[in-house]
Design an enzyme around this catalytic site. Structure first.
Site, PDB file in Angstrom:
ATOM      1  N   TYR A 179       3.620  16.811  23.195  1.00 42.87           N
ATOM      2  CA  TYR A 179       4.717  17.726  23.545  1.00 42.87           C
ATOM      3  C   TYR A 179       5.857  17.566  22.542  1.00 42.87           C
ATOM      4  CZ  TYR A 179       9.137  18.945  25.791  1.00 42.87           C
ATOM      5  OH  TYR A 179      10.403  19.427  26.036  1.00 42.87           O
TER       6      TYR A 179
HETATM    7  N1  LIG Z   1      14.459  21.081  31.984  1.00 42.95           N
HETATM    8  C1  LIG Z   1      14.926  20.159  31.153  1.00 42.95           C
HETATM    9  O1  LIG Z   1      15.623  19.210  31.561  1.00 42.95           O
HETATM   10  C2  LIG Z   1      14.607  20.256  29.683  1.00 42.95           C
HETATM   11  C3  LIG Z   1      14.098  21.438  29.144  1.00 42.95           C
HETATM   12  N2  LIG Z   1      13.819  21.501  27.797  1.00 42.95           N
HETATM   13  C4  LIG Z   1      13.298  22.761  27.247  1.00 42.95           C
HETATM   14  O2  LIG Z   1      14.074  23.856  27.717  1.00 42.95           O
HETATM   15  C5  LIG Z   1      13.220  24.980  27.984  1.00 42.95           C
HETATM   16  C6  LIG Z   1      13.375  25.402  29.442  1.00 42.95           C
HETATM   17  O3  LIG Z   1      13.081  24.266  30.271  1.00 42.95           O
HETATM   18  P1  LIG Z   1      12.541  24.497  31.777  1.00 42.95           P
HETATM   19  O4  LIG Z   1      13.237  25.648  32.379  1.00 42.95           O
HETATM   20  O5  LIG Z   1      12.536  23.174  32.445  1.00 42.95           O
HETATM   21  O6  LIG Z   1      11.042  24.935  31.450  1.00 42.95           O
HETATM   22  P2  LIG Z   1       9.783  25.100  32.441  1.00 42.95           P
HETATM   23  O7  LIG Z   1       9.013  23.814  32.464  1.00 42.95           O
HETATM   24  O8  LIG Z   1      10.261  25.689  33.706  1.00 42.95           O
HETATM   25  O9  LIG Z   1       8.894  26.127  31.585  1.00 42.95           O
HETATM   26  C7  LIG Z   1       9.408  27.396  31.294  1.00 42.95           C
HETATM   27  C8  LIG Z   1       8.300  28.395  31.425  1.00 42.95           C
HETATM   28  O10 LIG Z   1       7.325  28.209  30.405  1.00 42.95           O
HETATM   29  C9  LIG Z   1       6.214  28.942  30.826  1.00 42.95           C
HETATM   30  N3  LIG Z   1       4.958  28.534  30.201  1.00 42.95           N
HETATM   31  C10 LIG Z   1       4.307  27.366  30.345  1.00 42.95           C
HETATM   32  N4  LIG Z   1       3.117  27.416  29.705  1.00 42.95           N
HETATM   33  C11 LIG Z   1       3.032  28.666  29.160  1.00 42.95           C
HETATM   34  C12 LIG Z   1       2.045  29.347  28.409  1.00 42.95           C
HETATM   35  N5  LIG Z   1       0.879  28.780  28.116  1.00 42.95           N
HETATM   36  N6  LIG Z   1       2.305  30.625  28.007  1.00 42.95           N
HETATM   37  C13 LIG Z   1       3.473  31.235  28.337  1.00 42.95           C
HETATM   38  N7  LIG Z   1       4.439  30.647  29.057  1.00 42.95           N
HETATM   39  C14 LIG Z   1       4.207  29.383  29.469  1.00 42.95           C
HETATM   40  C15 LIG Z   1       6.108  28.761  32.343  1.00 42.95           C
HETATM   41  O11 LIG Z   1       5.702  30.015  32.887  1.00 42.95           O
HETATM   42  P3  LIG Z   1       5.105  30.179  34.373  1.00 42.95           P
HETATM   43  O12 LIG Z   1       6.071  29.444  35.288  1.00 42.95           O
HETATM   44  O13 LIG Z   1       5.121  31.669  34.580  1.00 42.95           O
HETATM   45  O14 LIG Z   1       3.722  29.566  34.355  1.00 42.95           O
HETATM   46  C16 LIG Z   1       7.518  28.346  32.740  1.00 42.95           C
HETATM   47  O15 LIG Z   1       8.124  29.181  33.682  1.00 42.95           O
HETATM   48  C17 LIG Z   1      11.805  24.528  27.617  1.00 42.95           C
HETATM   49  O16 LIG Z   1      11.490  24.937  26.308  1.00 42.95           O
HETATM   50  C18 LIG Z   1      11.882  23.014  27.705  1.00 42.95           C
HETATM   51  O17 LIG Z   1      10.924  22.365  26.880  1.00 42.95           O
HETATM   52  C19 LIG Z   1      13.955  20.420  26.966  1.00 42.95           C
HETATM   53  C20 LIG Z   1      14.447  19.235  27.469  1.00 42.95           C
HETATM   54  C21 LIG Z   1      14.865  19.101  28.829  1.00 42.95           C
HETATM   55  N1  LIG Z   2       8.874  22.660  29.561  1.00 42.74           N
HETATM   56  C1  LIG Z   2       9.616  21.632  29.973  1.00 42.74           C
HETATM   57  N2  LIG Z   2      10.046  20.725  29.083  1.00 42.74           N
HETATM   58  C2  LIG Z   2      10.771  19.664  29.525  1.00 42.74           C
HETATM   59  C3  LIG Z   2      11.076  19.510  30.884  1.00 42.74           C
HETATM   60  C4  LIG Z   2      10.613  20.495  31.793  1.00 42.74           C
HETATM   61  O1  LIG Z   2      10.864  20.419  33.005  1.00 42.74           O
HETATM   62  N3  LIG Z   2       9.892  21.513  31.293  1.00 42.74           N
HETATM   63  N4  LIG Z   2      11.806  18.462  31.333  1.00 42.74           N
HETATM   64  C5  LIG Z   2      12.192  17.507  30.513  1.00 42.74           C
HETATM   65  C6  LIG Z   2      12.966  16.388  31.153  1.00 42.74           C
HETATM   66  O2  LIG Z   2      14.294  16.768  31.330  1.00 42.74           O
HETATM   67  C7  LIG Z   2      13.030  15.103  30.391  1.00 42.74           C
HETATM   68  O3  LIG Z   2      13.821  15.347  29.282  1.00 42.74           O
HETATM   69  C8  LIG Z   2      13.648  14.021  31.278  1.00 42.74           C
HETATM   70  O4  LIG Z   2      13.179  14.068  32.577  1.00 42.74           O
HETATM   71  C9  LIG Z   2      11.856  17.516  29.073  1.00 42.74           C
HETATM   72  N5  LIG Z   2      11.190  18.731  28.670  1.00 42.74           N
END
Ligand SMILES: NC(=O)C1=CN([C@@H]2O[C@H](COP(=O)(O)OP(=O)(O)OC[C@H]3O[C@@H](n4cnc5c(N)ncnc54)[C@H](OP(=O)(O)O)[C@@H]3O)[C@@H](O)[C@H]2O)C=CC1
Ligand SMILES: Nc1nc2c(c(=O)[nH]1)N=C([C@H](O)[C@@H](O)CO)CN2
Length: 238
Positions: free
Chosen positions: A150
């Site tokens: 990842y």
């Molecule tokens: N949340 C956090 O604390 C952190 C987030 N981030 C980044 O910020 C962004 C948003 O985070 P967050 O809201 O938690 O993300 P999520 O984990 O909720 O993922 C966002 C969306 O990505 C979609 N997705 C997953 N796999 C696929 C695929 N194969 N094709 C198309 N879409 C796909 C999912 O769609 P569906 O639900 O429809 O399957 C999901 O709703 C991400 O890029 C994440 O990596 C980075 C660090 C920390």
């Molecule tokens: N696609 C996602 N990426 C990440 C997520 C998530 O929920 N969806 N969450 C994290 C976490 O915040 C991690 O940084 C600590 O728990 C990282 N990326």
């Protein structure tokens, strides 16, 4: 703020992407989102006039299929926000390891790479500022024991930020947001949460608004391109 060209946010049916999509729609922007799974209730998006397109970026065919449907929906774009992501942990099984890495490469690197190239004419067709934002991860510089594939593919997306910034300047700005610990997941237990909170100086789970604010800052700053903005609560000073 009103603009005739839509903002595209991928993977925005929940959490950070959903919060941003709804906020931009409330600001008067047309918005298009992609979603993968069919379980989402999309009615709130449709009530705000947000176009919802199904897309699975885990294969090149799925990416191409999305681009085809996107071009049927709009002839211009104000911005593209690559938010779709799979936080897939590393596997100990050889076959799953290889499939998982390929999957994450496609979602986090190939999809932004192909969508940016294919959407460049749509962005240029929009009057005024044009933006691409990559959602990366603050952990990129440190790596991860449990999410190596990842983080590696997020590192690749971070590198693509600088490449596309150089390729697309000055007409299109390309930046990244590198979050950490913005929003826990439902299955995160108290022990995990306590351990995760200790990794940042501010020791808090801020929620999606800090990302929406950063997106608004980027889209309204004419002098930013090729930069990665950490939004990580002071993780780097702990
Ligand atoms: N949340 C956090 O604390 C952190 C987030 N981030 C980044 O910020 C962004 C948003 O985070 P967050 O809201 O938690 O993300 P999520 O984990 O909720 O993922 C966002 C969306 O990505 C979609 N997705 C997953 N796999 C696929 C695929 N194969 N094709 C198309 N879409 C796909 C999912 O769609 P569906 O639900 O429809 O399957 C999901 O709703 C991400 O890029 C994440 O990596 C980075 C660090 C920390
Ligand atoms: N696609 C996602 N990426 C990440 C997520 C998530 O929920 N969806 N969450 C994290 C976490 O915040 C991690 O940084 C600590 O728990 C990282 N990326």
């Amino acid at each position: 703020m009103t603009c005739s060209s839509p903002i595209l946010i991928t993977g925005a049916a929940q959490r950070l992407g959903k919060a941003a999509a709804l906020w931009f729609a409330d600001q008067g922007y047309p918005v298009i989102i992609s979603y993968r799974s069919d379980h989402h209730d999309l009615s709130e998006f449709h009530q705000k006039g947000i176009i919802t397109l199904q897309a699975d970026f885990s294969t090149p065919e799925g990416i191409s299929d999305f681009i085809h449907h996107l071009k049927q929906q709009t002839s211009s774009l104000r911005a593209v926000i690559h938010n779709a992501s799979d936080w897939l942990p590393d596997s100990s099984d050889m076959e799953q390891m290889s499939e998982g890495f390929t999957r994450l490469f496609n979602i986090h690197m190939l999809a932004p790479y192909l969508i940016n190239q294919q959407c460049q004419p749509l962005l240029l067709a929009s009057d005024g500022p044009r933006d691409i934002v990559h959602m990366t991860d603050a952990v990129v510089s440190k790596g991860s024991r449990k999410h190596g594939a990842y983080v590696a593919t997020k590192a690749g997306l971070e590198s693509l930020t600088q490449s596309f910034a150089a390729m697309f300047a000055p007409q299109i700005r390309v930046n990244a947001i590198a979050p950490a610990l913005i929003m826990f997941n439902e299955d995160d237990d108290d022990a995990y949460k306590a351990k995760a909170l200790k990794k940042s100086a501010l020791q808090t789970e801020p929620g999606a608004d800090v990302i929406t604010r950063t997106l608004d800052y980027i889209l309204n700053n004419p002098y930013l391109t090729g930069v990665v903005i950490p939004v990580e609560g002071g993780r780097s000073v702990v």
